[in-house]
Design a protein around this motif. Structure first.
Motif, mmCIF file in Angstrom:
data_model
loop_
_atom_site.group_PDB
_atom_site.id
_atom_site.type_symbol
_atom_site.label_atom_id
_atom_site.label_comp_id
_atom_site.label_asym_id
_atom_site.label_seq_id
_atom_site.Cartn_x
_atom_site.Cartn_y
_atom_site.Cartn_z
ATOM 1 N N ILE A 190 0.833 -1.200 0.000
ATOM 2 C CA ILE A 190 0.000 0.000 0.000
ATOM 3 C C ILE A 190 0.872 1.255 0.000
ATOM 4 C CG2 ILE A 190 -1.746 1.310 1.264
ATOM 5 C CD1 ILE A 190 -2.771 -1.246 -0.098
ATOM 6 N N LYS A 191 1.921 1.250 0.791
ATOM 7 C CA LYS A 191 2.840 2.400 0.821
ATOM 8 C C LYS A 191 3.485 2.619 -0.544
ATOM 9 C CE LYS A 191 4.037 2.020 5.729
ATOM 10 N NZ LYS A 191 5.139 1.800 6.712
ATOM 11 N N ASN A 192 3.861 1.512 -1.203
ATOM 12 C CA ASN A 192 4.476 1.618 -2.520
ATOM 13 C C ASN A 192 3.498 2.172 -3.551
ATOM 14 O OD1 ASN A 192 6.903 0.538 -1.562
ATOM 15 N ND2 ASN A 192 6.298 -1.564 -2.041
ATOM 16 N N LEU A 193 2.231 1.768 -3.452
ATOM 17 C CA LEU A 193 1.230 2.258 -4.391
ATOM 18 C C LEU A 193 0.861 3.712 -4.104
ATOM 19 C CD1 LEU A 193 -1.095 -0.875 -4.691
ATOM 20 C CD2 LEU A 193 0.629 -0.055 -6.317
ATOM 21 N N GLU A 194 0.937 4.108 -2.844
ATOM 22 C CA GLU A 194 0.732 5.518 -2.513
ATOM 23 C C GLU A 194 1.858 6.370 -3.075
ATOM 24 O OE1 GLU A 194 0.483 5.295 1.712
ATOM 25 O OE2 GLU A 194 -1.707 5.051 1.733
ATOM 26 N N TRP A 195 3.054 5.798 -3.151
ATOM 27 C CA TRP A 195 4.241 6.514 -3.648
ATOM 28 C C TRP A 195 4.198 6.706 -5.156
ATOM 29 C CZ3 TRP A 195 7.860 4.365 -7.051
ATOM 30 C CH2 TRP A 195 9.029 5.111 -7.250
ATOM 31 N N ARG A 196 3.679 5.725 -5.879
ATOM 32 C CA ARG A 196 3.747 5.759 -7.342
ATOM 33 C C ARG A 196 2.711 6.719 -7.944
ATOM 34 N NH1 ARG A 196 -0.154 4.534 -10.195
ATOM 35 N NH2 ARG A 196 1.181 4.897 -12.010
ATOM 36 N N TYR A 197 3.027 7.216 -9.108
ATOM 37 C CA TYR A 197 2.086 7.979 -9.923
ATOM 38 C C TYR A 197 2.572 7.887 -11.360
ATOM 39 C CZ TYR A 197 5.546 11.759 -10.333
ATOM 40 O OH TYR A 197 6.672 12.486 -10.616
ATOM 41 N N ALA A 198 1.763 8.332 -12.303
ATOM 42 C CA ALA A 198 2.153 8.283 -13.714
ATOM 43 C C ALA A 198 3.081 9.460 -13.999
ATOM 44 C CB ALA A 198 0.922 8.331 -14.611
ATOM 45 N N ALA B 204 6.863 -0.225 -8.628
ATOM 46 C CA ALA B 204 6.673 0.540 -7.396
ATOM 47 C C ALA B 204 7.412 -0.107 -6.233
ATOM 48 C CB ALA B 204 5.184 0.661 -7.082
ATOM 49 N N GLU B 205 7.394 -1.434 -6.178
ATOM 50 C CA GLU B 205 8.099 -2.134 -5.100
ATOM 51 C C GLU B 205 9.597 -1.867 -5.156
ATOM 52 O OE1 GLU B 205 9.004 -6.734 -4.323
ATOM 53 O OE2 GLU B 205 6.936 -6.188 -3.898
ATOM 54 N N LEU B 206 10.128 -1.720 -6.371
ATOM 55 C CA LEU B 206 11.561 -1.472 -6.550
ATOM 56 C C LEU B 206 11.888 0.015 -6.550
ATOM 57 C CD1 LEU B 206 12.203 -4.099 -9.362
ATOM 58 C CD2 LEU B 206 12.979 -4.250 -6.990
ATOM 59 N N LYS B 207 10.875 0.845 -6.308
ATOM 60 C CA LYS B 207 11.017 2.304 -6.339
ATOM 61 C C LYS B 207 11.551 2.772 -7.690
ATOM 62 C CE LYS B 207 9.397 3.641 -2.360
ATOM 63 N NZ LYS B 207 8.695 2.411 -1.982
ATOM 64 N N VAL B 208 11.016 2.159 -8.732
ATOM 65 C CA VAL B 208 11.263 2.590 -10.107
ATOM 66 C C VAL B 208 9.990 3.261 -10.595
ATOM 67 C CG1 VAL B 208 11.705 1.832 -12.475
ATOM 68 C CG2 VAL B 208 12.923 0.764 -10.570
ATOM 69 N N ASP B 209 10.120 4.441 -11.164
ATOM 70 C CA ASP B 209 8.942 5.155 -11.640
ATOM 71 C C ASP B 209 8.468 4.607 -12.971
ATOM 72 O OD1 ASP B 209 8.334 7.266 -9.667
ATOM 73 O OD2 ASP B 209 10.377 7.910 -10.096
ATOM 74 N N ALA B 210 7.180 4.783 -13.239
ATOM 75 C CA ALA B 210 6.594 4.210 -14.447
ATOM 76 C C ALA B 210 5.442 5.072 -14.947
ATOM 77 C CB ALA B 210 6.097 2.795 -14.161
ATOM 78 N N THR B 211 5.176 4.942 -16.240
ATOM 79 C CA THR B 211 4.045 5.623 -16.861
ATOM 80 C C THR B 211 3.376 4.681 -17.855
ATOM 81 O OG1 THR B 211 5.317 7.704 -16.776
ATOM 82 C CG2 THR B 211 3.290 7.697 -18.079
ATOM 83 N N PRO B 212 2.156 4.214 -17.565
ATOM 84 C CA PRO B 212 1.431 3.410 -18.544
ATOM 85 C C PRO B 212 0.836 4.334 -19.600
ATOM 86 C CG PRO B 212 0.087 3.720 -16.590
ATOM 87 C CD PRO B 212 1.396 4.386 -16.307
ATOM 88 N N MET B 213 0.851 3.898 -20.864
ATOM 89 C CA MET B 213 0.404 4.788 -21.936
ATOM 90 C C MET B 213 -0.393 4.057 -23.009
ATOM 91 S SD MET B 213 3.893 7.036 -22.479
ATOM 92 C CE MET B 213 4.999 5.680 -22.056
ATOM 93 N N GLU B 214 -1.487 4.705 -23.429
ATOM 94 C CA GLU B 214 -2.220 4.288 -24.615
ATOM 95 C C GLU B 214 -2.054 5.302 -25.744
ATOM 96 O OE1 GLU B 214 -6.266 3.793 -23.184
ATOM 97 O OE2 GLU B 214 -5.985 1.616 -23.118
#
Length: 209
Positions: A4-12, A145-155
């Motif tokens: 949950i903490k990792n998902l709170e940290w992540r954003y696009a 997110a678990e690895l504290k790597v940022d990400a952006t999903p895209m269509e």
């Protein structure tokens, strides 16, 4: 719960720094995607991990998503165009080998899958494989997110361009969805410091006892 903490940290992420993600972390994200769920266990998509800057620049032409080229890595989830009898047979044989079963030990499963997919149209196959690719995308976001790597999903990309540049059609594939990986440029990304906005749990979910 750390998840949950990792998902709170992540954003696009909208703006990436020049920092590269280590290949060890990329490999772990790829492994997580490979281990994720897929309907009938058939994994009807393939993953392309792209770092080449010229190639990513070409893939990003005409897209409003600069993250396609302005990140460390680009993941392309490419769905199968058809679920052929041959694919099913080969996959079931692999299952038998990995489970140390005799050849033909999963014949009932093979026949069931062939009976189900044979009447399907290519369009139905494409839609189904796309849905499975999105399951992989979700797992990729969580693993990153678990690895504290940022990400952006895209269509927001040109699928036909991706198919052409990557030669996907010749491989029986098509671009389904993409995701960039890297590290946020917190000083220049307007979303880096804003509050994550989500519906209240009570409004979002309903428990039926």
């Amino acid at each position: 719960m750390e998840l949950i903490k990792n998902l709170e940290w992540r954003y696009a992420v909208k703006k990436y720094s020049d920092e590269s993600v280590s290949e060890d972390k990329i490999d772990r994200i790829v492994e997580a995607i490979n281990l994720t769920a897929s309907s009938c266990g058939l994994q009807p998509y393939r993953l392309f991990v792209i770092t080449n800057p010229e190639l990513r620049q070409r893939l990003g032409e005409g897209s409003f998503n600069a993250q396609i080229h302005a990140s460390s890595h680009l993941l392309v989830f490419a769905g199968l165009n058809e679920i052929t009898n041959e694919y099913i047979t080969d996959y079931v044989e692999m299952m038998e080998q990995q489970r140390n079963l005799e050849k033909g030990g999963l014949k009932i499963l093979e026949d069931t899958l062939i009976d189900y997919f044979s009447p399907q149209t290519p369009q139905q196959n494409t839609i189904w494989s796309d849905k499975q690719a999105y399951i992989g995308l979700g797992t990729a976001l969580i693993a990153a997110a678990e690895l504290k790597v940022d990400a952006t999903p895209m269509e927001g990309f040109d699928p036909k361009l991706f198919d052409e540049v990557l030669g996907l059609s010749g491989k029986g594939l098509h671009a389904s969805v993409i995701m960039s990986l890297g590290y946020r440029d917190a000083d220049n990304d307007y979303l880096a410091s804003v509050q994550k906005v989500r519906l209240p749990i009570g409004e979002f979910s309903t428990k039926i006892n």
